[in-house]
Write a protein that holds these residues in place. Sequence first.
Motif, mmCIF file in Angstrom:
data_model
loop_
_atom_site.group_PDB
_atom_site.id
_atom_site.type_symbol
_atom_site.label_atom_id
_atom_site.label_comp_id
_atom_site.label_asym_id
_atom_site.label_seq_id
_atom_site.Cartn_x
_atom_site.Cartn_y
_atom_site.Cartn_z
ATOM 1 N N UNK A 80 0.849 -1.196 0.000
ATOM 2 C CA UNK A 80 0.000 0.000 0.000
ATOM 3 C C UNK A 80 0.885 1.248 0.000
ATOM 4 N N UNK A 81 0.556 2.213 -0.854
ATOM 5 C CA UNK A 81 1.403 3.402 -0.986
ATOM 6 C C UNK A 81 0.553 4.660 -0.972
ATOM 7 N N UNK A 82 1.171 5.756 -0.533
ATOM 8 C CA UNK A 82 0.535 7.065 -0.643
ATOM 9 C C UNK A 82 1.429 8.026 -1.429
ATOM 10 N N UNK A 83 2.421 7.441 -2.163
ATOM 11 C CA UNK A 83 3.352 8.166 -3.029
ATOM 12 C C UNK A 83 4.360 9.001 -2.239
ATOM 13 N N UNK A 84 4.432 8.812 -0.937
ATOM 14 C CA UNK A 84 5.372 9.549 -0.102
ATOM 15 C C UNK A 84 6.737 8.873 -0.119
ATOM 16 N N UNK A 85 7.715 9.512 0.490
ATOM 17 C CA UNK A 85 9.052 8.927 0.589
ATOM 18 C C UNK A 85 9.049 7.623 1.377
ATOM 19 N N UNK A 86 8.319 7.519 2.511
ATOM 20 C CA UNK A 86 8.244 6.217 3.192
ATOM 21 C C UNK A 86 7.672 5.123 2.300
ATOM 22 N N UNK A 87 6.700 5.459 1.454
ATOM 23 C CA UNK A 87 6.146 4.473 0.535
ATOM 24 C C UNK A 87 7.183 4.044 -0.497
ATOM 25 N N UNK A 88 7.971 4.979 -0.967
ATOM 26 C CA UNK A 88 9.028 4.631 -1.930
ATOM 27 C C UNK A 88 10.023 3.664 -1.312
ATOM 28 N N UNK A 89 10.397 3.918 -0.049
ATOM 29 C CA UNK A 89 11.339 3.016 0.622
ATOM 30 C C UNK A 89 10.724 1.633 0.802
ATOM 31 N N UNK A 90 9.431 1.603 1.138
ATOM 32 C CA UNK A 90 8.753 0.318 1.298
ATOM 33 C C UNK A 90 8.752 -0.455 -0.012
ATOM 34 N N UNK A 91 8.471 0.227 -1.111
ATOM 35 C CA UNK A 91 8.447 -0.416 -2.421
ATOM 36 C C UNK A 91 9.824 -0.966 -2.784
ATOM 37 N N UNK A 92 10.849 -0.189 -2.576
ATOM 38 C CA UNK A 92 12.209 -0.628 -2.903
ATOM 39 C C UNK A 92 12.615 -1.822 -2.048
ATOM 40 N N UNK A 93 12.237 -1.797 -0.788
ATOM 41 C CA UNK A 93 12.599 -2.915 0.089
ATOM 42 C C UNK A 93 11.851 -4.176 -0.319
ATOM 43 N N UNK A 94 10.592 -4.036 -0.706
ATOM 44 C CA UNK A 94 9.819 -5.190 -1.163
ATOM 45 C C UNK A 94 10.461 -5.817 -2.394
ATOM 46 N N UNK A 95 10.900 -4.991 -3.330
ATOM 47 C CA UNK A 95 11.526 -5.488 -4.546
ATOM 48 C C UNK A 95 12.819 -6.239 -4.249
ATOM 49 N N UNK A 96 13.506 -5.827 -3.207
ATOM 50 C CA UNK A 96 14.798 -6.426 -2.907
ATOM 51 C C UNK A 96 14.690 -7.650 -1.998
ATOM 52 N N UNK A 97 13.724 -7.636 -1.099
ATOM 53 C CA UNK A 97 13.644 -8.753 -0.154
ATOM 54 C C UNK A 97 13.002 -9.981 -0.798
ATOM 55 N N UNK A 98 12.210 -9.771 -1.857
ATOM 56 C CA UNK A 98 11.580 -10.897 -2.557
ATOM 57 C C UNK A 98 11.546 -10.577 -4.047
ATOM 58 N N UNK A 99 12.695 -10.649 -4.718
ATOM 59 C CA UNK A 99 12.793 -10.181 -6.109
ATOM 60 C C UNK A 99 11.952 -10.981 -7.102
ATOM 61 N N UNK A 100 11.548 -12.197 -6.744
ATOM 62 C CA UNK A 100 10.778 -13.020 -7.674
ATOM 63 C C UNK A 100 9.283 -13.056 -7.339
ATOM 64 N N UNK A 101 8.880 -12.355 -6.318
ATOM 65 C CA UNK A 101 7.471 -12.348 -5.922
ATOM 66 C C UNK A 101 6.653 -11.450 -6.840
ATOM 67 N N UNK A 102 5.352 -11.737 -6.933
ATOM 68 C CA UNK A 102 4.450 -10.839 -7.633
ATOM 69 C C UNK A 102 4.036 -9.742 -6.655
#
Length: 302
Positions: free
Chosen positions: A160-182
């Motif tokens: 879930x995002x609100x386009x803020x900087x904390x949301x950007x960090x959450x998105x980047x961490x999600x991409x890195x912690x599970x790179x093959x997940x949908x």
Amino acid sequence: MLTMKRIAVGTDLSWYANRAETRAAMLAHELGGAELDLVHVIGSLALESLRHLLIQPPEQTERRLIDSAKEKIAGIAHRLAEKHGIPVTPILEIGRAHSEIARHAEAIDAGLVVLGAHGGSFVHELFLGSTADKVLRKLSCPVLIVKREPQAPYQRILVPVDFSEPSRRAMEFALRIAPHAHITVLHAFEVPYEAKLRFSGASDEAILTYRAEAEAQADRGMQQFISTSGATASPLSDIVEFGPAPAVIRAKAEVLEPDLIVMGKHGQSGWEEMLLGSVTKQVILDASCDVLVVSEGSLKAV
């Protein structure tokens, strides 16, 4: 892939804590063999109570309790190391659980702290003031709250995002912690002052027009957010939906059945609680899956 040197997992040696221990070990292995610190805290207040309740010398009782705890965490550490092929260090502290876990995580510069949840979901009375709640408030590194029995690496992640900087960090961490997940990126929008508009006599047609404009703006924000997230190599979906964020997130989680929700620690709203945003807290309370809360400085280990 996210490179992470140290992960800390808190354990109270209960059956429920085994979920957090296992997930932490799985992540340590998946992230390239990160070191895992298994942290158990004996409450100083509990020890003080024993001194007043027991007839036998308190030193003997304390020593027996400490030795027993050391033996148990050493056994758990050995089992996790053998099964997952990672270095595991058993850590025994005395004090308040949340303070000692947070202190140890900061001392080792942990890239992630993992905690267990008692049961499939929280109720308010159990979460507020709990160890997980207090650790989340204290730490600036990511905190993963494990609610389910780990079966496999994370496959379906809701961000879930609100386009803020904390949301950007959450998105980047999600991409890195599970790179093959949908990954499904979700944004909930509302019409500013819609209730006041209705109260002032605005027509339903006018309110629907305002809502359509707000949705179009949210769609544009979502596309810009995704385009700057570096998510081109991952399976990705995005959803923009009208409604209060907690309700929208809860409903989508029920439909999508993610095994992990990743959120920023703070929201955009200035009136949200200082250290843990109200939307983030509500998601932790509602979710039946694991929840990862990402805060400022969380990508320093990348």
